[in-house]
Design a protein around this motif. Sequence first.
Motif, PDB file in Angstrom:
ATOM      1  N   PRO A  40      -1.344 -28.360  52.213  1.00  8.30           N
ATOM      2  CA  PRO A  40      -0.680 -27.682  53.439  1.00  8.30           C
ATOM      3  C   PRO A  40       0.473 -26.931  53.008  1.00  8.30           C
ATOM      4  CG  PRO A  40      -1.481 -29.775  53.997  1.00  8.30           C
ATOM      5  CD  PRO A  40      -1.669 -29.759  52.482  1.00  8.30           C
ATOM      6  N   GLU A  41       0.725 -25.443  53.636  1.00  2.20           N
ATOM      7  CA  GLU A  41       2.171 -25.055  53.556  1.00  2.20           C
ATOM      8  C   GLU A  41       2.543 -24.658  54.900  1.00  2.20           C
ATOM      9  OE1 GLU A  41       1.502 -21.691  50.979  1.00  2.20           O
ATOM     10  OE2 GLU A  41       0.490 -22.990  49.315  1.00  2.20           O
ATOM     11  N   MET A  42       4.025 -24.463  54.909  1.00  2.00           N
ATOM     12  CA  MET A  42       4.677 -23.879  56.148  1.00  2.00           C
ATOM     13  C   MET A  42       4.851 -22.460  56.112  1.00  2.00           C
ATOM     14  SD  MET A  42       5.153 -26.838  57.562  1.00  2.00           S
ATOM     15  CE  MET A  42       6.358 -26.414  59.091  1.00  2.00           C
ATOM     16  N   LYS A  43       3.990 -21.618  57.043  1.00  2.00           N
ATOM     17  CA  LYS A  43       3.877 -20.206  56.779  1.00  2.00           C
ATOM     18  C   LYS A  43       4.259 -19.558  58.167  1.00  2.00           C
ATOM     19  CE  LYS A  43       0.782 -19.602  52.991  1.00  2.00           C
ATOM     20  NZ  LYS A  43      -0.610 -18.982  52.612  1.00  2.00           N
ATOM     21  N   ASP A  44       4.523 -18.308  58.454  1.00  2.00           N
ATOM     22  CA  ASP A  44       4.482 -17.591  59.284  1.00  2.00           C
ATOM     23  C   ASP A  44       3.426 -16.992  59.470  1.00  2.00           C
ATOM     24  OD1 ASP A  44       7.302 -18.488  60.028  1.00  2.00           O
ATOM     25  OD2 ASP A  44       7.767 -16.548  58.730  1.00  2.00           O
ATOM     26  N   LEU A  45       2.607 -17.357  60.926  1.00  2.00           N
ATOM     27  CA  LEU A  45       1.286 -16.954  61.342  1.00  2.00           C
ATOM     28  C   LEU A  45       1.364 -15.657  62.231  1.00  2.00           C
ATOM     29  CD1 LEU A  45      -1.090 -19.836  61.119  1.00  2.00           C
ATOM     30  CD2 LEU A  45      -0.463 -18.350  59.245  1.00  2.00           C
ATOM     31  N   GLN A  46       0.661 -14.651  61.848  1.00  2.00           N
ATOM     32  CA  GLN A  46       0.411 -13.824  63.119  1.00  2.00           C
ATOM     33  C   GLN A  46      -1.122 -13.307  63.325  1.00  2.00           C
ATOM     34  OE1 GLN A  46       2.691 -10.302  61.486  1.00  2.00           O
ATOM     35  NE2 GLN A  46       4.647 -10.884  62.644  1.00  2.00           N
ATOM     36  N   LYS A  47      -1.472 -13.258  64.544  1.00  2.00           N
ATOM     37  CA  LYS A  47      -2.631 -12.461  64.976  1.00  2.00           C
ATOM     38  C   LYS A  47      -2.638 -11.204  65.297  1.00  2.00           C
ATOM     39  CE  LYS A  47      -6.573 -13.044  68.208  1.00  2.00           C
ATOM     40  NZ  LYS A  47      -7.084 -14.006  69.274  1.00  2.00           N
ATOM     41  N   THR A  48      -2.867 -10.350  64.656  1.00  2.00           N
ATOM     42  CA  THR A  48      -2.860  -8.871  64.950  1.00  2.00           C
ATOM     43  C   THR A  48      -4.311  -8.076  65.170  1.00  2.00           C
ATOM     44  OG1 THR A  48      -3.283  -8.309  62.388  1.00  2.00           O
ATOM     45  CG2 THR A  48      -0.878  -8.806  63.239  1.00  2.00           C
ATOM     46  N   THR A  49      -4.124  -6.951  65.689  1.00  2.00           N
ATOM     47  CA  THR A  49      -5.407  -6.059  66.245  1.00  2.00           C
ATOM     48  C   THR A  49      -5.128  -4.730  65.552  1.00  2.00           C
ATOM     49  OG1 THR A  49      -6.907  -5.726  67.657  1.00  2.00           O
ATOM     50  CG2 THR A  49      -4.819  -5.542  68.412  1.00  2.00           C
ATOM     51  N   ILE A  50      -6.026  -3.870  65.222  1.00  2.00           N
ATOM     52  CA  ILE A  50      -5.689  -2.785  64.653  1.00  2.00           C
ATOM     53  C   ILE A  50      -6.537  -1.533  65.903  1.00  2.00           C
ATOM     54  CG2 ILE A  50      -6.157  -0.753  63.113  1.00  2.00           C
ATOM     55  CD1 ILE A  50      -4.180  -3.024  62.090  1.00  2.00           C
ATOM     56  N   ILE A  51      -5.866  -0.649  66.498  1.00  2.00           N
ATOM     57  CA  ILE A  51      -6.253   0.186  67.319  1.00  2.00           C
ATOM     58  C   ILE A  51      -6.466   1.694  66.905  1.00  2.00           C
ATOM     59  CG2 ILE A  51      -5.936   1.268  69.606  1.00  2.00           C
ATOM     60  CD1 ILE A  51      -4.639  -1.140  70.546  1.00  2.00           C
ATOM     61  N   THR A  52      -7.313   2.385  66.698  1.00  2.00           N
ATOM     62  CA  THR A  52      -7.590   3.715  66.293  1.00  2.00           C
ATOM     63  C   THR A  52      -7.324   4.546  67.311  1.00  2.00           C
ATOM     64  OG1 THR A  52      -9.203   3.199  64.580  1.00  2.00           O
ATOM     65  CG2 THR A  52      -8.916   5.372  65.338  1.00  2.00           C
ATOM     66  N   GLY A  53      -6.492   5.770  67.144  1.00  2.00           N
ATOM     67  CA  GLY A  53      -6.348   6.611  68.411  1.00  2.00           C
ATOM     68  C   GLY A  53      -5.810   7.905  67.520  1.00  2.00           C
ATOM     69  N   THR A  54      -5.004   8.789  68.513  1.00  2.00           N
ATOM     70  CA  THR A  54      -4.524  10.068  67.886  1.00  2.00           C
ATOM     71  C   THR A  54      -3.105  10.143  68.289  1.00  2.00           C
ATOM     72  OG1 THR A  54      -5.440  11.245  70.048  1.00  2.00           O
ATOM     73  CG2 THR A  54      -6.644  11.265  68.137  1.00  2.00           C
ATOM     74  N   ILE A  55      -2.485  11.137  67.709  1.00  2.00           N
ATOM     75  CA  ILE A  55      -0.877  11.688  67.976  1.00  2.00           C
ATOM     76  C   ILE A  55      -1.042  12.872  68.775  1.00  2.00           C
ATOM     77  CG2 ILE A  55       1.244  11.978  67.012  1.00  2.00           C
ATOM     78  CD1 ILE A  55       0.377   9.197  66.185  1.00  2.00           C
ATOM     79  N   GLU A  56      -0.199  12.773  69.800  1.00  2.00           N
ATOM     80  CA  GLU A  56      -0.223  14.018  70.712  1.00  2.00           C
ATOM     81  C   GLU A  56       1.238  14.063  71.294  1.00  2.00           C
ATOM     82  OE1 GLU A  56      -2.796  13.123  74.068  1.00  2.00           O
ATOM     83  OE2 GLU A  56      -4.819  12.712  72.611  1.00  2.00           O
ATOM     84  N   PRO A  57       1.590  15.440  71.535  1.00  2.00           N
ATOM     85  CA  PRO A  57       2.722  15.707  72.237  1.00  2.00           C
ATOM     86  C   PRO A  57       2.665  15.006  73.665  1.00  2.00           C
ATOM     87  CG  PRO A  57       1.446  17.618  71.997  1.00  2.00           C
ATOM     88  CD  PRO A  57       0.935  16.533  71.223  1.00  2.00           C
TER      89      PRO A  57
END
Length: 378
Positions: A40-57
Amino acid sequence: MKKYSKLIIAAIVALIFIGTFVFLWRKSQPKEIVYSELTPEMKDLQKTTIITGTIEPRNEVNVKPQISGIIAELMKEPGQTVQAGEVIAKVKVIPDMGQLSSAESRVRLAEINLKQVESDFKRTEELHGKKLVSDEEYEKSRQQLQQVREEKAAAVDALQVVRDGVSKSNASASSTLIRSTISGVILDVPVKVGNSVINSNTFNDGTTIATVANMSDLIFRGNIDETEVGQLHVGIPLKLTIGALQDLTFDAQLEYISPKATQSNGANQFEIKAAIKVPSTDKQIRSGYSANAEIVLSEAKKVLSIPESAIEFSGDSTFVYVVKSSGKDAGSKDASKGYERRYVETGLSDGVNIEIKKGLKPSEKVRGPQIITDEKKD
């Protein structure tokens, strides 16, 4: 001689038979299963999600004409910067024959009235000079003359507007000059010189002359699944990666979560918008770029964790196999080594490592995945 040859052949056949039997026997013997061992190790864990989209003005405006006509000249092209009030195009008016006839008739009547009033004023002025007309009557005659002159000027202006779309008195504010309503970059000019255009009215949205947007104020627009939207809140940070600019990462901040879901491929999706912090870079960010937004849904700092592959899931419970005896090394074939199946309470998982809340000490080792040995070494 023949006798020795038969003995040799018989011996060879016997050796082949015995060798085949030994080989098959060894292959049929069960092999010892060897496992890796994990600490076992001491770590920083993160639960992430990826969202696909577009760049708009954020602010994108369609510039439309105030009158109908034909494009006579285009002053700007897509990609150029424009200021609010700057001329983008010029429209040549095609007059309506009924309105043109009415305007011309109004001018002729104004001229007739002006000649009559000028003649009356001249006589009144002469009589006033001879003291035969009062000052009051003289002032009324002069005022009438000024009014008739104004009426003629208005009739001439109206005729010029109907015929040319602009009059001499209001040339600077001509509706034939199509001006940008905001400052920004011209994204598109969908018309060409010679195209007919119409103004916006009750029955038509009007012809778009140009699309202008402020490219220094951009947003990311995407959709998130209903299983994850409950973990979002306005103000949460995002990391954006634009497909066309893979070496650049942009910071953004969530500012909108749709209150209503939309159906997409049988799943409920919620629209989100995030304000982009545009960095000072030589690379131009263009409207419509595809982008991926990484959002941290939850995180845990400095927690005891092991690879998720070491966890045994049984219903709602989770177990690990703790090494009872140390053996020689990881992957050792020491037969004295054993494992203790132990219940553990787990927490956050990042898909690779998982948090252990209870049931395991940092000094203990757990059984990992099975080590696959190369059969050719046997």
